[in-house]
Design a protein around this motif. Structure first.
Motif, PDB file in Angstrom:
ATOM      1  N   MET A 166      32.520  47.108   0.250  1.00 55.22           N
ATOM      2  CA  MET A 166      32.077  47.069  -1.088  1.00 55.22           C
ATOM      3  C   MET A 166      32.523  48.296  -1.768  1.00 55.22           C
ATOM      4  SD  MET A 166      28.167  45.392  -0.875  1.00 55.22           S
ATOM      5  CE  MET A 166      27.800  45.789  -2.323  1.00 55.22           C
ATOM      6  N   GLN A 167      32.703  49.503  -1.232  1.00 52.95           N
ATOM      7  CA  GLN A 167      33.179  50.465  -1.964  1.00 52.95           C
ATOM      8  C   GLN A 167      33.854  51.171  -1.214  1.00 52.95           C
ATOM      9  OE1 GLN A 167      29.027  51.662  -2.416  1.00 52.95           O
ATOM     10  NE2 GLN A 167      29.434  53.791  -1.244  1.00 52.95           N
ATOM     11  N   MET A 168      34.934  52.053  -2.076  1.00 58.00           N
ATOM     12  CA  MET A 168      36.111  52.967  -1.422  1.00 58.00           C
ATOM     13  C   MET A 168      35.597  53.770  -0.134  1.00 58.00           C
ATOM     14  SD  MET A 168      37.473  54.383  -4.971  1.00 58.00           S
ATOM     15  CE  MET A 168      38.528  55.756  -3.969  1.00 58.00           C
ATOM     16  N   ASP A 169      34.618  54.415  -0.261  1.00 59.39           N
ATOM     17  CA  ASP A 169      34.222  55.380   0.814  1.00 59.39           C
ATOM     18  C   ASP A 169      33.638  54.640   2.168  1.00 59.39           C
ATOM     19  OD1 ASP A 169      31.497  54.553   0.250  1.00 59.39           O
ATOM     20  OD2 ASP A 169      30.977  56.457  -0.516  1.00 59.39           O
ATOM     21  N   GLN A 170      33.706  53.269   2.189  1.00 58.47           N
ATOM     22  CA  GLN A 170      33.531  52.731   3.413  1.00 58.47           C
ATOM     23  C   GLN A 170      34.770  52.185   4.303  1.00 58.47           C
ATOM     24  OE1 GLN A 170      31.471  49.234   1.587  1.00 58.47           O
ATOM     25  NE2 GLN A 170      29.333  50.225   1.789  1.00 58.47           N
ATOM     26  N   ILE A 171      35.823  52.424   3.557  1.00 54.00           N
ATOM     27  CA  ILE A 171      37.305  51.871   4.104  1.00 54.00           C
ATOM     28  C   ILE A 171      37.555  52.641   5.387  1.00 54.00           C
ATOM     29  CG2 ILE A 171      39.613  51.602   3.577  1.00 54.00           C
ATOM     30  CD1 ILE A 171      39.106  51.412   0.773  1.00 54.00           C
ATOM     31  N   GLU A 172      37.311  53.742   5.409  1.00 55.69           N
ATOM     32  CA  GLU A 172      37.826  54.586   6.423  1.00 55.69           C
ATOM     33  C   GLU A 172      36.930  54.315   7.668  1.00 55.69           C
ATOM     34  OE1 GLU A 172      38.291  58.830   5.426  1.00 55.69           O
ATOM     35  OE2 GLU A 172      38.545  59.282   7.619  1.00 55.69           O
ATOM     36  N   ALA A 173      35.739  54.503   7.579  1.00 57.14           N
ATOM     37  CA  ALA A 173      34.798  54.079   8.825  1.00 57.14           C
ATOM     38  C   ALA A 173      34.994  52.755   9.218  1.00 57.14           C
ATOM     39  CB  ALA A 173      33.568  54.444   8.287  1.00 57.14           C
ATOM     40  N   MET A 174      35.297  51.685   8.720  1.00 54.19           N
ATOM     41  CA  MET A 174      35.389  50.336   8.708  1.00 54.19           C
ATOM     42  C   MET A 174      36.777  50.120   9.225  1.00 54.19           C
ATOM     43  SD  MET A 174      33.713  48.249   5.511  1.00 54.19           S
ATOM     44  CE  MET A 174      33.800  46.711   6.065  1.00 54.19           C
ATOM     45  N   TYR A 175      37.868  50.786   8.981  1.00 58.19           N
ATOM     46  CA  TYR A 175      39.370  50.533   9.241  1.00 58.19           C
ATOM     47  C   TYR A 175      39.480  50.025  10.450  1.00 58.19           C
ATOM     48  CZ  TYR A 175      44.351  50.657   8.549  1.00 58.19           C
ATOM     49  OH  TYR A 175      45.515  50.502   8.544  1.00 58.19           O
ATOM     50  N   GLU A 176      39.205  50.550  11.646  1.00 57.47           N
ATOM     51  CA  GLU A 176      39.605  50.234  13.036  1.00 57.47           C
ATOM     52  C   GLU A 176      38.908  48.868  13.542  1.00 57.47           C
ATOM     53  OE1 GLU A 176      38.368  52.671  16.483  1.00 57.47           O
ATOM     54  OE2 GLU A 176      37.250  53.831  14.795  1.00 57.47           O
ATOM     55  N   TYR A 177      38.089  48.348  12.618  1.00 59.49           N
ATOM     56  CA  TYR A 177      37.130  47.432  13.239  1.00 59.49           C
ATOM     57  C   TYR A 177      37.511  46.138  12.491  1.00 59.49           C
ATOM     58  CZ  TYR A 177      34.510  51.216  15.263  1.00 59.49           C
ATOM     59  OH  TYR A 177      34.341  52.495  16.016  1.00 59.49           O
ATOM     60  N   VAL A 178      38.337  46.387  11.623  1.00 61.21           N
ATOM     61  CA  VAL A 178      38.580  45.066  10.582  1.00 61.21           C
ATOM     62  C   VAL A 178      39.962  44.396  10.736  1.00 61.21           C
ATOM     63  CG1 VAL A 178      38.562  44.627   8.016  1.00 61.21           C
ATOM     64  CG2 VAL A 178      36.713  45.926   9.016  1.00 61.21           C
ATOM     65  N   ASP A 179      40.083  43.506  10.568  1.00 59.14           N
ATOM     66  CA  ASP A 179      41.435  42.711  10.580  1.00 59.14           C
ATOM     67  C   ASP A 179      41.890  42.442   9.065  1.00 59.14           C
ATOM     68  OD1 ASP A 179      42.160  42.703  13.403  1.00 59.14           O
ATOM     69  OD2 ASP A 179      40.310  41.523  13.285  1.00 59.14           O
ATOM     70  N   ILE A 180      40.669  41.946   8.328  1.00 62.43           N
ATOM     71  CA  ILE A 180      40.783  41.508   7.015  1.00 62.43           C
ATOM     72  C   ILE A 180      39.696  42.269   6.146  1.00 62.43           C
ATOM     73  CG2 ILE A 180      41.424  39.918   5.276  1.00 62.43           C
ATOM     74  CD1 ILE A 180      42.184  37.728   7.511  1.00 62.43           C
ATOM     75  N   PHE A 181      40.249  42.718   5.144  1.00 59.90           N
ATOM     76  CA  PHE A 181      38.803  43.491   4.262  1.00 59.90           C
ATOM     77  C   PHE A 181      38.840  42.563   3.148  1.00 59.90           C
ATOM     78  CE2 PHE A 181      40.437  47.769   5.500  1.00 59.90           C
ATOM     79  CZ  PHE A 181      38.979  48.378   5.791  1.00 59.90           C
ATOM     80  N   GLN A 182      37.557  42.030   2.959  1.00 62.60           N
ATOM     81  CA  GLN A 182      37.183  41.009   2.079  1.00 62.60           C
ATOM     82  C   GLN A 182      36.774  41.819   0.948  1.00 62.60           C
ATOM     83  OE1 GLN A 182      34.782  37.717   2.786  1.00 62.60           O
ATOM     84  NE2 GLN A 182      33.302  38.040   1.126  1.00 62.60           N
ATOM     85  N   VAL A 183      37.272  41.602  -0.399  1.00 61.97           N
ATOM     86  CA  VAL A 183      36.808  42.058  -1.845  1.00 61.97           C
ATOM     87  C   VAL A 183      35.944  41.011  -2.326  1.00 61.97           C
ATOM     88  CG1 VAL A 183      37.370  42.995  -3.882  1.00 61.97           C
ATOM     89  CG2 VAL A 183      38.860  43.462  -1.999  1.00 61.97           C
TER      90      VAL A 183
END
Ligand code: PEP
Ligand code: MN
Length: 337
Positions: A166-183
């Protein structure tokens, strides 16, 4: 105009190319993806692209009239295929079924869903841990701890994850657990988020805005690509119209339109598109026949108990039937081509 540069272009050669283009009155935008460097040139003066095409250091040059240049199929002959690894691909000859709950709720729910997906041969699970909700009192997701549980179960079972950021500052922490980021639809024009996802470089499933046009969807995709990430999946998820009989109006016109305009894969979300469980199957099958590269569907072992969007969620029996019909419909569509 798009100029594809060779990897080994020298600074001198590049400056020469840039000089010609800027002298003609074009604005230059440099774009670097994992695979290629581009100069995206914006302007409308007549320009003979052959003056550039043969220059040393230039791989190719294309005239692109579309405002959204990098996502346009005016220059890219082959459609983009998103490769998630382990033989799992989205786009061009791969019909993708992504399924899972609206929200990740607990470990047991993840486990039962993963078991069901494996039985069905579905390789991509959806599920939100950050939920955009109209009411601040509704369930807003388990956050990063929920994502870690989601990842643990999926990674152990060869299932890929699509989940909303949902927001920019979540990307880093989520990165290794995600295959596709949904917007999500509500963030379809959050340009700072799109820029950041362009830089992040992981595949992005970009939903159409609630009242967004298809051209705006393409512009949002252009933001991601122009920041260096070409791994974008477009998603038609219904728009808000004057029609009140169902949650949204699923605009299936968008599928052939987008397929004719862009090289990016196009998927359909019939769950949010219609918002009523009884119609999800029909709209899913219609999406296949409209030419979609896949569908993303909400399913839950017990939709009545789902923390969010239960009214549009299929139970496992309904989902199993749908999967069978989707595959048969896709096979039928293939015989038409
Ligand atoms: C979702 O996928 O659960 C969701 C919130 O989708 P959208 O952004 O399309 O409403
Ligand atoms: Mn939902």
């Amino acid at each position: 105009m798009i100029i594809q540069l060779n990897e080994n272009i020298t600074t001198e050669q590049e400056n020469f190319v840039r000089g010609i283009v800027t002298k003609t009155g074009y604005a230059l935008n440099e774009v670097k993806t994992k695979r290629q460097r581009y100069l995206v040139c914006v302007g409308n003066k007549p320009f003979d692209i052959r003056t550039i095409g043969n220059l040393p250091g230039v791989h190719d040059v294309h005239y692109v009239a579309d405002a959204n240049k990098l996502v346009s199929n005016e220059w890219k002959v082959k459609n983009t295929v998103i490769d998630l690894g382990d033989g799992i691909k989205i786009g061009e000859g791969n019909f993708s079924i992504m399924a899972g709950p609206c929200s990740i709720e607990n470990e047991a729910q993840i486990e039962t869903t993963v078991t069901f997906l494996k039985q069905q041969g579905i390789k991509i699970m959806r599920g939100g841990v950050y939920k955009p909700r109209s009411s601040p009192y509704a369930f807003r997701g388990l956050g990063i701890e929920g994502l870690k549980l989601f990842y643990k179960e999926c990674a152990a079972n060869g299932i890929k994850i699509v989940t909303e950021v949902m927001q920019m500052d979540q990307i880093e922490a989520m990165y290794e657990y995600v295959d596709i980021f949904q917007v999500g639809a509500r963030n379809a024009q959050n340009f700072n988020l799109l820029d950041a996802l362009g830089e992040a470089g992981k595949p992005v499933l970009l939903k159409r805005g609630i009242s967004g046009t298809v051209e705006e969807l393409l512009s949002s995709a252009e933001y991601i690509f122009s920041n260096g990430n070409e791994q974008i999946i477009l998603c038609e998820r219904g728009i808000r119209t004057y029609e009140k009989a169902y949650r949204n109006t699923l605009d299936l016109n968008a599928v052939p339109y987008l397929k004719s305009k862009t090289h990016l894969p196009v998927v359909v979300d019939p769950s949010h598109g219609v918002g009523i469980r009884a119609y999800v199957e029909s709209m899913s099958l219609a999406a296949v026949m409209a030419g979609a590269d896949g569908v993303i569907v909400e399913i839950h072992e017990n939709p009545e108990k789902a923390f969010s969007d239960g009214q549009q969620t299929l139970n496992f029996t309904e989902a199993e039937l749908l999967v069978d019909k989707l595959r048969k419909t896709y096979q039928l569509r293939e015989t038409f081509q």
